[in-house]
Design an enzyme around this catalytic site. Structure first.
Site: not given
Length: 436
Positions: A240, A351
């Site tokens: 990520e 997120e």
């Protein structure tokens, strides 16, 4: 007996607080059993010993993370950037990397990069260049890498020394999930675009940078791409990269560049940035976890960063590039099981952690804190979304899906055009009249 019960209660309280039970000799205990004052002293000694152990654990951890610098640069935001010799970085604490020869450049670079120079970037506006705050006070010499120094208070904010720098389990968005409750239980919420159903060897995107407001220190807001392999169980592999605001991790509300990796669904492996051994950095100009400046403003100048992650077809390592000029380093393929071959899903988006303070949805913002329909200059975006295929070519994604748990809190809308290729706007304010 009352005194003994008092001692027992005292030490049980310490155990519940996570301290380590003390081994006490019987004679020592008997001496203290003579008076309740002695019992309190004994329990106090146990507390002191437990806090001493914690101090020692924190000290050892800081010594492991903070390698001796060749040069130190104070950043205007309070960070300290240590210029550490490239061969002394945390990656080489890994037992499998003891004799590793650093790969100073990738064998292959993906073909077909979207030409940023020929492109006009937004409806009628261009976006602006971006840098890191510490650059104002100096740069690292050749053969060193910049590492954000970890401070004692950083580690003490974590739930434990062991969990410092790690994400919580089950924080990945799982589109088309047969178990939607599983996602909401984790307290993480997402607004993403994704592709699945093929083999993927990398991904790229240009990500609009903001400084979202965070309601609680234990919450965060981030915008990133995910390179995923394995099932969504205990075997999940993930790489990520993106930007985040995380008061718990960094001690402030600055927007920071970050990376993350795990090979077992965030259980034991992996971490943010360089907070464990794994990622090998080769670049002397960009510091993982350092503040990005400037950030976008509502109805004002827009700033974005480009991130490319791809698998070197020759060596098998996963490389990361920041902007057009900075190849930052790589994750060695042996760190992973599924990603040692390829990824099976790519996700891009936002997120947040929703800890439901006061029993209501958090007001922590995602992206700009505004919904996608507000568009350029108001809502946050990802543009020029691309995938790396098995021939190491960058291609537009086919069959781009979207996913969000609660679209009235955070939403996502995709589109495509000649300037931005495939793009989407995403984000939202969190709590609002339609998201109680």
């Amino acid at each position: 007996m009352a005194a003994a019960a008092q001692f027992s209660r005292c030490c049980q309280q310490r155990r519940r607080g996570g301290t380590v039970g003390m081994r006490l000799s019987l004679g020592f205990l008997l001496v203290y059993l003579l008076s309740s004052g002695g019992l309190i002293s004994l329990c106090y000694a146990a507390r002191l010993s437990a806090s001493s152990k914690q101090r020692l654990d924190v000290h050892k951890h800081l010594n492991r993370l903070n390698k001796p610098p060749i040069k130190t640069i104070p950043s205007p935001d309070g960070d300290i950037i240590d210029c550490v010799h490239i061969s002394h970085q945390p990656a080489f604490d890994h037992p499998f990397l003891k004799d590793h020869k650093i790969q100073m450049r990738p064998s292959y670079h993906p073909e077909g990069l979207f030409d940023e120079n020929k492109m006009s970037t937004g409806p009628k506006e261009r976006t602006n260049p971006i840098t890191q705050l510490w650059h104002m006070n100096g740069k690292c010499p050749e053969d060193t890498i910049p590492i954000r120094r970890t401070k004692k208070e950083d580690v003490l904010r974590a739930s434990s020394v062991k969990r410092y720098g790690k994400k919580k389990h089950r924080s990945i968005p799982k589109p088309r999930s047969a178990q939607p409750d599983l996602i909401n239980q984790s307290g993480h919420q997402h607004a993403i675009a994704y592709v699945e159903g093929d083999k993927y060897y990398g991904a790229k995107a240009t990500i609009n940078v903001w400084e979202p407001k965070i309601q609680q220190p234990n919450e965060f807001s981030l915008s990133q791409l995910w390179i995923l392999g394995g099932s969504f169980g205990e075997d999940l592999n993930s790489i990520e990269a993106g930007w985040q605001v995380s008061p718990d991790l960094y001690g402030d509300n600055n927007t920071r560049l970050f990376t993350y990796w795990t090979s077992d669904a965030y259980q034991a492996t992996g971490c943010y940035n360089l907070l464990c051994s794994g990622f090998i950095q080769i670049n002397s100009e960009i510091a993982m976890g350092a503040s990005i400046s400037p950030v976008s403003g509502y109805r004002n100048s827009q700033y974005d960063i480009s991130i490319l992650v791809w698998k070197d077809p020759k060596e098998g390592n996963w490389w990361m590039q920041f902007g057009n000029d900075y190849v930052l380093g790589y994750w060695p393929s042996f760190l992973f099981s599924y990603l040692a071959d390829s990824a099976s899903m790519i996700e891009w988006g936002g997120e947040v952690v929703n800890s439901e303070p006061d029993g209501q949805h958090t007001s922590t913002q995602m992206g700009s804190g505004h919904f996608p329909e507000e568009g350029f200059g108001k809502s946050s975006y990802f543009r020029n979304i691309q995938l790396v295929d098995s021939s190491n070519n960058l291609k537009a994604p086919k069959g781009l899906g979207t996913f969000t748990e609660q679209s009235n809190c955070y939403d996502v809308q995709t589109g495509s055009n000649g300037d931005w290729g495939h793009y989407f706007y995403y984000g939202g304010p969190g709590r609002n009249p339609n998201c109680p």
